[in-house]
Design an enzyme around this catalytic site. Structure first.
Site, PDB file in Angstrom:
ATOM      1  N   ASP A   1       0.850  -1.186   0.000  1.00  0.00           N
ATOM      2  CA  ASP A   1       0.000   0.000   0.000  1.00  0.00           C
ATOM      3  C   ASP A   1       0.892   1.243   0.000  1.00  0.00           C
ATOM      4  O   ASP A   1       1.598   1.505   0.984  1.00  0.00           O
ATOM      5  CB  ASP A   1      -0.917   0.018   1.219  1.00  0.00           C
ATOM      6  CG  ASP A   1      -1.865   1.208   1.180  1.00  0.00           C
ATOM      7  OD1 ASP A   1      -2.806   1.168   0.363  1.00  0.00           O
ATOM      8  OD2 ASP A   1      -1.651   2.171   1.944  1.00  0.00           O
TER       9      ASP A   1
ATOM     10  N   TYR B   1       3.628   9.917   0.300  1.00  0.00           N
ATOM     11  CA  TYR B   1       4.550   9.317   1.263  1.00  0.00           C
ATOM     12  C   TYR B   1       6.001   9.598   0.879  1.00  0.00           C
ATOM     13  O   TYR B   1       6.906   9.455   1.702  1.00  0.00           O
ATOM     14  CB  TYR B   1       4.337   7.809   1.377  1.00  0.00           C
ATOM     15  CG  TYR B   1       2.957   7.380   1.796  1.00  0.00           C
ATOM     16  CD1 TYR B   1       2.034   8.276   2.343  1.00  0.00           C
ATOM     17  CD2 TYR B   1       2.551   6.055   1.631  1.00  0.00           C
ATOM     18  CE1 TYR B   1       0.764   7.872   2.708  1.00  0.00           C
ATOM     19  CE2 TYR B   1       1.281   5.638   2.000  1.00  0.00           C
ATOM     20  CZ  TYR B   1       0.390   6.549   2.525  1.00  0.00           C
ATOM     21  OH  TYR B   1      -0.876   6.130   2.878  1.00  0.00           O
TER      22      TYR B   1
ATOM     23  N   LYS C   1      -1.936   6.234  -4.558  1.00  0.00           N
ATOM     24  CA  LYS C   1      -3.012   7.217  -4.360  1.00  0.00           C
ATOM     25  C   LYS C   1      -2.708   8.542  -5.031  1.00  0.00           C
ATOM     26  O   LYS C   1      -1.559   8.991  -5.058  1.00  0.00           O
ATOM     27  CB  LYS C   1      -3.236   7.425  -2.861  1.00  0.00           C
ATOM     28  CG  LYS C   1      -3.466   6.125  -2.088  1.00  0.00           C
ATOM     29  CD  LYS C   1      -3.596   6.360  -0.606  1.00  0.00           C
ATOM     30  CE  LYS C   1      -3.582   5.040   0.150  1.00  0.00           C
ATOM     31  NZ  LYS C   1      -2.224   4.480   0.279  1.00  0.00           N
TER      32      LYS C   1
ATOM     33  N   HIS D   1      -6.856   9.997  -2.765  1.00  0.00           N
ATOM     34  CA  HIS D   1      -6.386   9.950  -1.380  1.00  0.00           C
ATOM     35  C   HIS D   1      -7.386  10.569  -0.405  1.00  0.00           C
ATOM     36  O   HIS D   1      -7.488  10.156   0.756  1.00  0.00           O
ATOM     37  CB  HIS D   1      -5.036  10.662  -1.267  1.00  0.00           C
ATOM     38  CG  HIS D   1      -4.177  10.145  -0.165  1.00  0.00           C
ATOM     39  ND1 HIS D   1      -2.824   9.980  -0.269  1.00  0.00           N
ATOM     40  CD2 HIS D   1      -4.478   9.742   1.082  1.00  0.00           C
ATOM     41  CE1 HIS D   1      -2.333   9.508   0.857  1.00  0.00           C
ATOM     42  NE2 HIS D   1      -3.325   9.353   1.697  1.00  0.00           N
TER      43      HIS D   1
END
Length: 318
Positions: free
Chosen positions: A48, A53, A82, A115
């Site tokens: 994931d 990130y 995302k 997201h």
């Protein structure tokens, strides 16, 4: 190639997703590559990820290494990533996914999620949290349904196999479902015993939309954590169930989701913990144990409240 020890959920577009994945939020550069390698070696076949990130380059390096050494083939691994809010404008959605595909060294992802429903003003591809002249969040009021329609084109182009959303509430989900030409297969939300998400869970299951639980432990390592927050690892009910089964509190919390047909993506960069989390697949809780865990939601505690977006017109947690 080692036998596949995963269990799977079938999605409404007739694809399937491994029920446990490695979460990579908060996994620092320098750690995440080794975490992904450890996860794949432990049996994980689901990662994931997310553009925001900012660690997808190392994930891509790990994937390339494990494909090269023959541990996996591309089709063996399920990759979720995302779309960030700065790329909600329909004209920027394709660029948004390519900003993940390039560092991941992939031609497509298995699942692409919006997201959140909240768009942010686009400045450039390197400004993730834009501000206005008063140093407040700068938003884009593009409606998430318009963003969704652009995401559907990613499926047509083969850049994503499936699409879904994250952090959407019931009314927002209904708007997506009503407009969708390509099925919305997933809503990824915060789920753990300390939060009551029964309304969105009930809605999604009624519409054959799968659920992924992020922060399944209550995200105790998030940067803004407080000593006053619930500690699920130390909760007496969780510990009692763990002791009676000879497993860890973390495994009980993961089994809580898995036993309710919820996909779960625990984050860790520690190989022993990564392996331990994967072994939660074998734990079958009794109905009465799940009921006891559900009763912990009296605090209705949300670890990821997204408070910085409270003034956004599409803030989902009002």
């Amino acid at each position: 190639m080692a036998a596949d020890k995963n269990t799977y959920s079938f999605l409404s577009d007739h694809t399937r997703i491994p029920n446990i994945g490695l979460g990579t939020w908060k996994s620092a550069k320098g750690d995440v590559k080794n975490a992904v390698i450890a996860a794949i070696d432990a049996g994980y076949r689901h990662l994931d990820c997310a553009f925001i990130y900012q660690n997808e380059e190392e994930i891509g390096e790990a994937l390339k290494e494990k494909i090269k050494d023959g541990t996996i083939e591309r089709d063996d691994i399920y990759i979720t990533t995302k779309l960030w809010g700065t790329h909600h404008s329909p004209s920027r959605v394709e660029q948004g996914i390519k900003m993940s595909l390039t560092p991941l060294q992939l031609d497509y992802v298995d699942l692409y999620l919006m997201h959140s429903p909240c768009g942010r003003k686009f400045i450039d591809d390197k400004t993730f949290f834009p501000k206005d002249e008063n140093d407040k969040n700068a938003y884009d009021d593009v409606h998430y349904v318009e963003t969704w329609k652009a995401m559907e084109k990613l499926v047509e182009k083969g850049l994503a196999i499936s699409i879904g959303v994250s952090n959407f509430n019931v009314s927002q989900m209904e708007e997506i479902v009503t407009a969708a030409q390509v099925p919305c297969v997933m809503n990824q939300i915060e789920i753990h015993p300390a939060i009551d998400q029964s309304d969105i869970i009930t809605y999604c299951k009624a519409k054959s939309i799968a659920l992924t639980a992020y922060s399944p432990f209550g995200s105790p390592d998030r940067p803004w954590a407080s000593d006053k927050d619930p500690n699920l690892f130390e909760d007496p009910v969780v510990k009692e169930i763990a002791e009676s089964r000879g497993c860890t509190a973390g495994q009980v919390l993961l089994a809580y989701h898995l036993n309710q047909e919820v996909v779960v993506v625990p984050k860790s960069v520690t190989p022993s913990r990564i392996k331990e989390n994967f072994e939660a697949l074998s734990i079958k809780l009794k109905p009465e144990e799940i009921t006891k865990l559900k009763e912990l939601n009296s605090t209705n505690y949300r670890a990821c409240a997204m408070n910085m977006l409270k003034d956004h017109p599409y803030f989902p947690f009002k």
